[in-house]
Motif scaffolding. Sequence first.
Motif, PDB file in Angstrom:
ATOM      1  N   LYS A 185      -2.157  10.231 -18.588  1.00 17.35           N
ATOM      2  CA  LYS A 185      -1.608  10.489 -17.258  1.00 17.35           C
ATOM      3  C   LYS A 185      -0.101  10.230 -17.351  1.00 17.35           C
ATOM      4  CE  LYS A 185      -5.794   8.600 -15.108  1.00 17.35           C
ATOM      5  NZ  LYS A 185      -6.366   7.479 -14.309  1.00 17.35           N
ATOM      6  N   PRO A 186       0.724  11.158 -16.905  1.00 16.10           N
ATOM      7  CA  PRO A 186       2.179  10.983 -17.049  1.00 16.10           C
ATOM      8  C   PRO A 186       2.664   9.724 -16.331  1.00 16.10           C
ATOM      9  CG  PRO A 186       1.629  13.163 -16.166  1.00 16.10           C
ATOM     10  CD  PRO A 186       0.353  12.401 -16.251  1.00 16.10           C
ATOM     11  N   GLY A 187       3.216   8.779 -17.085  1.00 14.94           N
ATOM     12  CA  GLY A 187       3.743   7.560 -16.484  1.00 14.94           C
ATOM     13  C   GLY A 187       2.863   6.347 -16.688  1.00 14.94           C
ATOM     14  N   SER A 188       1.674   6.536 -17.258  1.00 20.84           N
ATOM     15  CA  SER A 188       0.788   5.387 -17.452  1.00 20.84           C
ATOM     16  C   SER A 188       0.621   5.077 -18.928  1.00 20.84           C
ATOM     17  CB  SER A 188      -0.591   5.661 -16.853  1.00 20.84           C
ATOM     18  OG  SER A 188      -1.493   4.628 -17.225  1.00 20.84           O
ATOM     19  N   ALA A 189       0.652   3.761 -19.264  1.00 21.68           N
ATOM     20  CA  ALA A 189       0.384   3.348 -20.648  1.00 21.68           C
ATOM     21  C   ALA A 189      -1.125   3.293 -20.888  1.00 21.68           C
ATOM     22  CB  ALA A 189       1.041   2.010 -20.943  1.00 21.68           C
ATOM     23  N   MET A 190      -1.898   3.519 -19.849  1.00 23.84           N
ATOM     24  CA  MET A 190      -3.349   3.712 -19.910  1.00 23.84           C
ATOM     25  C   MET A 190      -4.155   2.433 -20.183  1.00 23.84           C
ATOM     26  SD  MET A 190      -3.503   6.853 -18.939  1.00 23.84           S
ATOM     27  CE  MET A 190      -5.225   7.300 -19.144  1.00 23.84           C
ATOM     28  N   SER A 191      -4.497   2.130 -21.426  1.00 23.67           N
ATOM     29  CA  SER A 191      -5.479   1.069 -21.682  1.00 23.67           C
ATOM     30  C   SER A 191      -5.049   0.168 -22.830  1.00 23.67           C
ATOM     31  CB  SER A 191      -6.829   1.681 -22.087  1.00 23.67           C
ATOM     32  OG  SER A 191      -7.200   2.681 -21.176  1.00 23.67           O
ATOM     33  N   PRO A 192      -5.529  -1.095 -22.795  1.00 19.47           N
ATOM     34  CA  PRO A 192      -5.256  -1.950 -23.948  1.00 19.47           C
ATOM     35  C   PRO A 192      -5.900  -1.367 -25.201  1.00 19.47           C
ATOM     36  CG  PRO A 192      -6.466  -3.160 -22.232  1.00 19.47           C
ATOM     37  CD  PRO A 192      -6.271  -1.780 -21.735  1.00 19.47           C
ATOM     38  N   LEU A 193      -5.273  -1.574 -26.336  1.00 20.75           N
ATOM     39  CA  LEU A 193      -5.834  -1.111 -27.609  1.00 20.75           C
ATOM     40  C   LEU A 193      -7.158  -1.815 -27.877  1.00 20.75           C
ATOM     41  CD1 LEU A 193      -2.622  -1.130 -29.780  1.00 20.75           C
ATOM     42  CD2 LEU A 193      -4.215   0.794 -29.572  1.00 20.75           C
ATOM     43  N   PRO A 194      -7.982  -1.236 -28.733  1.00 15.63           N
ATOM     44  CA  PRO A 194      -9.170  -1.963 -29.178  1.00 15.63           C
ATOM     45  C   PRO A 194      -8.750  -3.334 -29.711  1.00 15.63           C
ATOM     46  CG  PRO A 194      -9.179   0.279 -30.066  1.00 15.63           C
ATOM     47  CD  PRO A 194      -7.864   0.091 -29.373  1.00 15.63           C
TER      48      PRO A 194
ATOM     49  N   GLY B 189       0.816  -1.208   0.000  1.00  9.81           N
ATOM     50  CA  GLY B 189       0.000   0.000   0.000  1.00  9.81           C
ATOM     51  C   GLY B 189       0.849   1.256   0.000  1.00  9.81           C
ATOM     52  N   GLU B 190       1.885   1.265   0.829  1.00  8.97           N
ATOM     53  CA  GLU B 190       2.735   2.464   0.912  1.00  8.97           C
ATOM     54  C   GLU B 190       3.349   2.800  -0.436  1.00  8.97           C
ATOM     55  OE1 GLU B 190       3.711   0.376   4.860  1.00  8.97           O
ATOM     56  OE2 GLU B 190       2.802  -0.088   2.941  1.00  8.97           O
ATOM     57  N   ALA B 191       3.912   1.755  -1.075  1.00 13.41           N
ATOM     58  CA  ALA B 191       4.619   2.010  -2.327  1.00 13.41           C
ATOM     59  C   ALA B 191       3.644   2.451  -3.412  1.00 13.41           C
ATOM     60  CB  ALA B 191       5.367   0.767  -2.761  1.00 13.41           C
ATOM     61  N   LEU B 192       2.424   1.914  -3.349  1.00 17.34           N
ATOM     62  CA  LEU B 192       1.453   2.267  -4.375  1.00 17.34           C
ATOM     63  C   LEU B 192       1.056   3.727  -4.319  1.00 17.34           C
ATOM     64  CD1 LEU B 192      -0.965  -0.772  -4.440  1.00 17.34           C
ATOM     65  CD2 LEU B 192       0.491   0.064  -6.270  1.00 17.34           C
ATOM     66  N   ALA B 193       1.206   4.316  -3.125  1.00 18.31           N
ATOM     67  CA  ALA B 193       0.712   5.674  -2.945  1.00 18.31           C
ATOM     68  C   ALA B 193       1.282   6.638  -3.983  1.00 18.31           C
ATOM     69  CB  ALA B 193       1.057   6.170  -1.545  1.00 18.31           C
ATOM     70  N   ASN B 194       2.554   6.483  -4.309  1.00 16.73           N
ATOM     71  CA  ASN B 194       3.204   7.490  -5.149  1.00 16.73           C
ATOM     72  C   ASN B 194       2.574   7.643  -6.518  1.00 16.73           C
ATOM     73  OD1 ASN B 194       5.156   9.390  -5.952  1.00 16.73           O
ATOM     74  ND2 ASN B 194       6.252   7.755  -7.003  1.00 16.73           N
ATOM     75  N   LEU B 195       2.646   6.587  -7.319  1.00 13.33           N
ATOM     76  CA  LEU B 195       2.135   6.727  -8.674  1.00 13.33           C
ATOM     77  C   LEU B 195       0.624   6.931  -8.662  1.00 13.33           C
ATOM     78  CD1 LEU B 195       4.341   4.235 -10.736  1.00 13.33           C
ATOM     79  CD2 LEU B 195       4.496   6.702 -10.629  1.00 13.33           C
ATOM     80  N   LEU B 196      -0.049   6.381  -7.665  1.00 16.26           N
ATOM     81  CA  LEU B 196      -1.496   6.594  -7.604  1.00 16.26           C
ATOM     82  C   LEU B 196      -1.816   8.046  -7.280  1.00 16.26           C
ATOM     83  CD1 LEU B 196      -2.910   3.374  -5.926  1.00 16.26           C
ATOM     84  CD2 LEU B 196      -2.965   4.027  -8.319  1.00 16.26           C
ATOM     85  N   ASN B 197      -0.862   8.749  -6.677  1.00 10.57           N
ATOM     86  CA  ASN B 197      -1.077  10.164  -6.379  1.00 10.57           C
ATOM     87  C   ASN B 197      -0.840  11.058  -7.581  1.00 10.57           C
ATOM     88  OD1 ASN B 197      -1.901   9.846  -3.834  1.00 10.57           O
ATOM     89  ND2 ASN B 197       0.066  10.317  -2.859  1.00 10.57           N
TER      90      ASN B 197
ATOM     91  N   ASP C 204      -7.324   3.827  -9.760  1.00  9.47           N
ATOM     92  CA  ASP C 204      -8.741   3.830  -9.396  1.00  9.47           C
ATOM     93  C   ASP C 204      -9.669   3.912 -10.601  1.00  9.47           C
ATOM     94  OD1 ASP C 204      -8.084   3.533  -6.791  1.00  9.47           O
ATOM     95  OD2 ASP C 204      -8.160   5.684  -6.311  1.00  9.47           O
ATOM     96  N   ASP C 205      -9.145   4.376 -11.720  1.00  8.07           N
ATOM     97  CA  ASP C 205      -9.962   4.422 -12.942  1.00  8.07           C
ATOM     98  C   ASP C 205      -9.772   3.180 -13.799  1.00  8.07           C
ATOM     99  OD1 ASP C 205     -10.659   7.083 -12.253  1.00  8.07           O
ATOM    100  OD2 ASP C 205      -8.800   7.818 -13.185  1.00  8.07           O
ATOM    101  N   GLY C 206      -8.945   2.242 -13.309  1.00  5.58           N
ATOM    102  CA  GLY C 206      -8.693   1.031 -14.083  1.00  5.58           C
ATOM    103  C   GLY C 206      -7.589   1.182 -15.117  1.00  5.58           C
ATOM    104  N   HIS C 207      -6.891   2.315 -15.090  1.00  2.16           N
ATOM    105  CA  HIS C 207      -5.788   2.497 -16.043  1.00  2.16           C
ATOM    106  C   HIS C 207      -4.545   1.745 -15.578  1.00  2.16           C
ATOM    107  CE1 HIS C 207      -8.123   6.251 -17.301  1.00  2.16           C
ATOM    108  NE2 HIS C 207      -8.267   5.338 -18.232  1.00  2.16           N
TER     109      HIS C 207
ATOM    110  N   GLY D  66      -6.950  -0.181  -8.189  1.00  2.00           N
ATOM    111  CA  GLY D  66      -6.147   0.165  -7.023  1.00  2.00           C
ATOM    112  C   GLY D  66      -5.177  -0.945  -6.646  1.00  2.00           C
ATOM    113  N   GLY D  67      -5.324  -2.120  -7.249  1.00  2.00           N
ATOM    114  CA  GLY D  67      -4.471  -3.255  -6.890  1.00  2.00           C
ATOM    115  C   GLY D  67      -3.334  -3.459  -7.871  1.00  2.00           C
TER     116      GLY D  67
END
Length: 659
Positions: A433-442, A3-11, A514-517, A459-460
């Motif tokens: 979002k800076p640092g996220s590859a976001m979503s699978p392609l169609p 949980g602690e480590a996740l905080a950063n990128l999730l922020n 939290d948005d599933g990205h 969140g997981g």
Amino acid sequence: MSGEALANLLNETRQFPPPAELAANANVTAEAYEEATADRLGFWARQAERLAWNTPWEQVLDWSNPPFAKWFVGGRLNVAYNCLDRHVEAGRGDKVAIHWEGEPGDTRTVTYADLHKLTCQAANALTDLGVGAGDRVAIYLPMVPEAAVAMLACARIGATHSVVFGGFSADSLSNRIQDASAKVVITADGGYRRGKPSALKPTVDEAVANCPSVEHVLVLRRTGEEVAWTAKDHWWHETVETASTEHTAQPFDAEHPLFILYTSGTTARPKGILHTTGGYLTQASYTTHAVFDLKPETDVYWCTADIGWVTGHSYIVYGPLANGATQVMYEGTPDTPHKGRFWEIVDRYRVSILYTAPTLIRTMMKWGDEIPAGYDLSSLRLLGSVGEPINPEAWMWYRQHVGRGELPIVDTWWQTETGAMMITPLPGVTATKPGSAMSPLPGVVADVVDDQGGSVPNGGGGYLVLRDPWPSMLRTIWGDDDRFIDTYWSRFGAGAGSGDEWIYFAGDGAKKDDDGHIWLLGRVDDVMLVSGHNISTTEVESALVSHPSVAEAAVVGATDPTTGQAIVAFAIPRGNADAEGEAGERLIADLRTHVAKTLGPIAKPRQIMLVPELPKTRSGKIMRRLLRDVAENRSLGDVTTLQDSSVMELISSGMQGGK
Ligand code: 6R9
């Protein structure tokens, strides 16, 4: 992940919607996701229609013998015809295919008609040398147009190419030639790197001496340096350039082997990843169109990768040429003869789409903001990244200093094995979002799962997997079906003896926000276990890079008597940072506090080393395994894939000097 480590990128809450004008004119809109969700195979069938087929397929996907997929069953086509002839036939022969720039500054303008002619000649020459459909050809060339020609000539006659990066040693080359039993090797006297000729032919001579399968070696003259000559050798200019320019491309089965590409092998014996014809070209072509929003009439595209890597295969050769793009190809290194070389090229050719790697972006950050500021980069309209997770601060730097603070960035996750892009924003659709590859392609189904293979909630974190076959997926590991199943399919699902679904294990850690990205967290082998918490190297590295004095960082877990593993970090100070002597000590203390503040005390590095460079593979990925050896005072493991071996001496000697 803890949980602690996740905080950063999730922020990380910054988010950037697509520029309105791009969104309004985008090649692909949000509807593509709906279409693909409603009918995934129908969606891919429509993308396959982007290509010219000699015989239509009877079935989109045959998955009756998983994990061995067949796409576009019964269909027949020629890859080189799709990349060249059809553009020439449509009256676009005079369009520039490649603006080539050699490292010494020599240039060539190669049109589609030129490329077609050369490819026909090379196809005839290879046929004369006894190469036929199904034979393997090894290609060991610098970044010259002939590298693309050699690949396309193989594709044209149905020979399977195996491109080996020009920086590999005679041993590596020899192993790859032997594994594929290549009949012909295509090479050059040398190429230019770091301001001087760098010979290739002597390495080939040494390698071929141990390769009885090789009957002929075709040698391109590039540097003009003297070369030793053997009975197997033929000059390219005497063989290819004198051959007939007439050649009719024959169609091949959609599942005909197109190429083998060996993964860089940072850990084990290299794996010969096999790609085939119809599905591969479909996805390479579609993703170039969709993710780069490529407009072949107006865009000038530049991918800075080498043809020896999969990025060069899919996004210099097959994807762009299948789309009729105009592109830049550059032979050399980014700092020869000066650190502005890349931006000078963007400026000179009015490049509009730039595709590069985080390692280069971080290097440019280190060199300083004033370098890109010295050039006119106003032609750029879209930026891409590939190869490693891009830290949010590097992403922001790229947007700010290359993208005028307004260009969209597509952070594209994929692998040699996936053949083409899989997880990425769509530039006209996705708010990035800076640092996220976001979503699978169609048409792509990706997920993040836990140890048991269960899908994690938003969140997981856990392991990145791919749930359904995709057109450009690897078909096997050359000559080793068991290893193919074992490496990619036996971790989860049917291949692991549970459930009916075959699940592809990518080997990367990832999490869903939290948005599933999706956020990529690096190779799972690199995840650290500190006092019972899983902490990803990527997150600690991103925390370090978010400090204004750090350009680049690598983090490893070293054995520790109290915490199991402890975090050891290696950081490269930015060009303007004071990092000598006591100032260096202060910076280190400051960085430890900074990481603890951003990620939580559990992630505070036990030790931080300021270093001038990091060990990287020849494709620019950080080799954490070697840093782990240093951190644990072991002698170094295999360093053959290292880009610059002197780096490790620098780091090791610094390490003995203290913290
Ligand atoms: C295309 C390529 C594949 C591995 C992959 C992952 C890393 C590539 C990434 C990324 C995070 C991205 N990787 N792109 N990680 N974000 N956008 O690089 O192929 O050389 O086979 O490497 O690279 O770890 O598993 P390849």
